[in-house]
Design an enzyme around this catalytic site. Structure first.
Site, PDB file in Angstrom:
ATOM      1  N   ARG A 176       0.842  -1.192   0.000  1.00  0.00           N
ATOM      2  CA  ARG A 176       0.000   0.000   0.000  1.00  0.00           C
ATOM      3  C   ARG A 176       0.881   1.247   0.000  1.00  0.00           C
ATOM      4  O   ARG A 176       2.026   1.230   0.462  1.00  0.00           O
ATOM      5  CB  ARG A 176      -0.916   0.013   1.234  1.00  0.00           C
ATOM      6  N   LYS A 200      -1.826  -2.920   7.987  1.00  0.00           N
ATOM      7  CA  LYS A 200      -3.012  -2.579   8.770  1.00  0.00           C
ATOM      8  C   LYS A 200      -3.030  -3.372  10.071  1.00  0.00           C
ATOM      9  O   LYS A 200      -2.635  -4.532  10.113  1.00  0.00           O
ATOM     10  CB  LYS A 200      -4.272  -2.880   7.965  1.00  0.00           C
ATOM     11  N   HIS A 271      -2.651   2.417  -5.660  1.00  0.00           N
ATOM     12  CA  HIS A 271      -3.442   1.216  -5.374  1.00  0.00           C
ATOM     13  C   HIS A 271      -3.708   0.426  -6.650  1.00  0.00           C
ATOM     14  O   HIS A 271      -3.869  -0.787  -6.612  1.00  0.00           O
ATOM     15  CB  HIS A 271      -4.761   1.595  -4.698  1.00  0.00           C
ATOM     16  N   ARG A 274      -0.964  -1.855  -7.057  1.00  0.00           N
ATOM     17  CA  ARG A 274      -1.185  -2.996  -6.151  1.00  0.00           C
ATOM     18  C   ARG A 274      -2.120  -4.014  -6.804  1.00  0.00           C
ATOM     19  O   ARG A 274      -1.862  -5.221  -6.771  1.00  0.00           O
ATOM     20  CB  ARG A 274      -1.773  -2.475  -4.836  1.00  0.00           C
ATOM     21  N   HIS A 297      -3.711  -9.137   3.274  1.00  0.00           N
ATOM     22  CA  HIS A 297      -5.165  -9.172   3.450  1.00  0.00           C
ATOM     23  C   HIS A 297      -5.527 -10.026   4.659  1.00  0.00           C
ATOM     24  O   HIS A 297      -5.014 -11.134   4.816  1.00  0.00           O
ATOM     25  CB  HIS A 297      -5.848  -9.754   2.207  1.00  0.00           C
ATOM     26  N   TYR A 306      -9.208 -10.682  -7.289  1.00  0.00           N
ATOM     27  CA  TYR A 306      -8.203 -10.708  -8.345  1.00  0.00           C
ATOM     28  C   TYR A 306      -8.341 -11.946  -9.228  1.00  0.00           C
ATOM     29  O   TYR A 306      -7.901 -11.923 -10.376  1.00  0.00           O
ATOM     30  CB  TYR A 306      -6.802 -10.627  -7.741  1.00  0.00           C
TER      31      TYR A 306
END
Length: 325
Positions: A176, A200, A271, A274, A297, A306
């Site tokens: 990110r 995150k 992004h 990404r 994730h 994806y």
């Protein structure tokens, strides 16, 4: 506003509205460990909810110079009917499904917090069901476009070397933009070809990169970064022109500017690189679990989009190439 069955009075005295919002922000930051972006969004959502309750209950407004109503009065109006009415009003205003989904999640988090604090006798958010945000297929570069975007600079200035290293690392790792900006020099393991990323929820992960990225990083760190270093630089890997740590806005401008130079390339943000990295990994044979780990994730469901991108691209190629498509 629709009325529902009012719950009994809360078990604890309620503080003022501003104090509740401040306590909620502190809860999101210290206990939930959410990102600053999510915290800002949730605080804004809660403020919008309070404004809605004030407008729907005009008899409960404050007096004097205080613009906020008594907290107990609007909390008494905070039931499942009020929450549904708030979300329905925003749906009627045309807010996107993604925004409505986020505000539903925020409302659940807020009512749970107030209930745990003793300011609400029950948690009306438990009854709140909202529509999930639609997952649209992201735009991505095809592999020739990605190769064109990563052409080494002909004029190796400090800025061009930095920008090239940023593009190489974003595409090679799929990290990110916030993760890239937070990188320090010591987060790069040149021997193992991995970077240490704090993602995150402050979850740390190691992400590999290839030789092109290593060459670009070496060119930046050896030939260019020392020219921009100042006492404010610290250990930051990527610097702005004044020597401070680079910010996400600058990285976005770098990506947009470079992709405008690539014929036929969509206008993507960091992004988008990404998304491109994840799509190309799956097209190259990587398994979904590995891509999930690389991207950081929490849920495999997030990564599965994806696979749809890859299938959609495969279907397009089939229709264009097969004589009986």
């Amino acid at each position: 506003m629709p009325t529902g069955t009012r719950s009994p009075e809360p078990s604890h005295p309620t503080p003022e509205v501003a104090e509740i919002v401040t306590a909620f922000e502190r809860h999101l930051r210290l206990e939930r460990d959410l990102s600053p972006h999510t915290i800002r969004a949730y605080v804004s959502d809660v403020t919008a909810l309070v404004d809605h309750l004030k407008a729907a209950n005009p008899g409960q407004t404050a007096t004097g110079n205080d613009p906020m109503p008594e907290a107990g009065s609007w909390l008494a109006a905070l039931d499942i009917a009020a929450l549904r009415h708030w979300l329905a009003a925003q749906h009627a205003e045309g807010l996107s499904r993604a925004t409505l989904a986020r505000r539903t999640a925020c409302a659940r988090t807020f009512t749970m917090f107030c209930h745990r604090q003793g300011w609400l006798p029950t948690d009306p958010g438990l009854l709140l069901v909202g529509a999930k945000a639609q997952k649209t297929l992201p735009a991505v570069l095809d592999q020739p476009q990605a190769q064109a975007a990563l052409t080494p600079p002909e004029d190796p200035t400090p800025k061009s070397l930095r920008d090239h290293a940023i593009l190489e690392l974003l595409y090679a790792t799929g990290i990110r933009v916030s993760e890239l900006c937070a990188l320090d020099v010591d987060d790069v393991d040149r021997d193992r070809h991995v970077i240490r990323v704090l993602g995150k929820g402050r979850k740390e992960r190691s992400v590999p990169f290839g030789l092109p990225s290593l060459r670009a990083l070496d060119a930046w760190c050896i030939n260019a970064r020392p020219l921009w270093t100042t006492p404010q630089s610290g250990a930051a890997l990527f610097l702005g022109v004044r020597g401070g740590r680079i910010d996400p806005g600058t990285v976005r401008r770098i990506v947009h500017a470079r992709l405008r130079q690539v014929d036929g390339a969509p206008d993507l943000s960091p992004h988008g690189l990404r998304h491109t990295a994840a799509t190309h990994l799956l097209e190259g044979g990587a398994d979904l679990r590995s891509v999930q780990e690389l991207l950081g994730h929490a849920s495999l469901n997030t990564t599965q989009i994806y696979t749809h991108v890859s299938i959609d691209r495969l279907r397009t190629a089939y229709r264009q190439a097969h004589p009986r498509a």
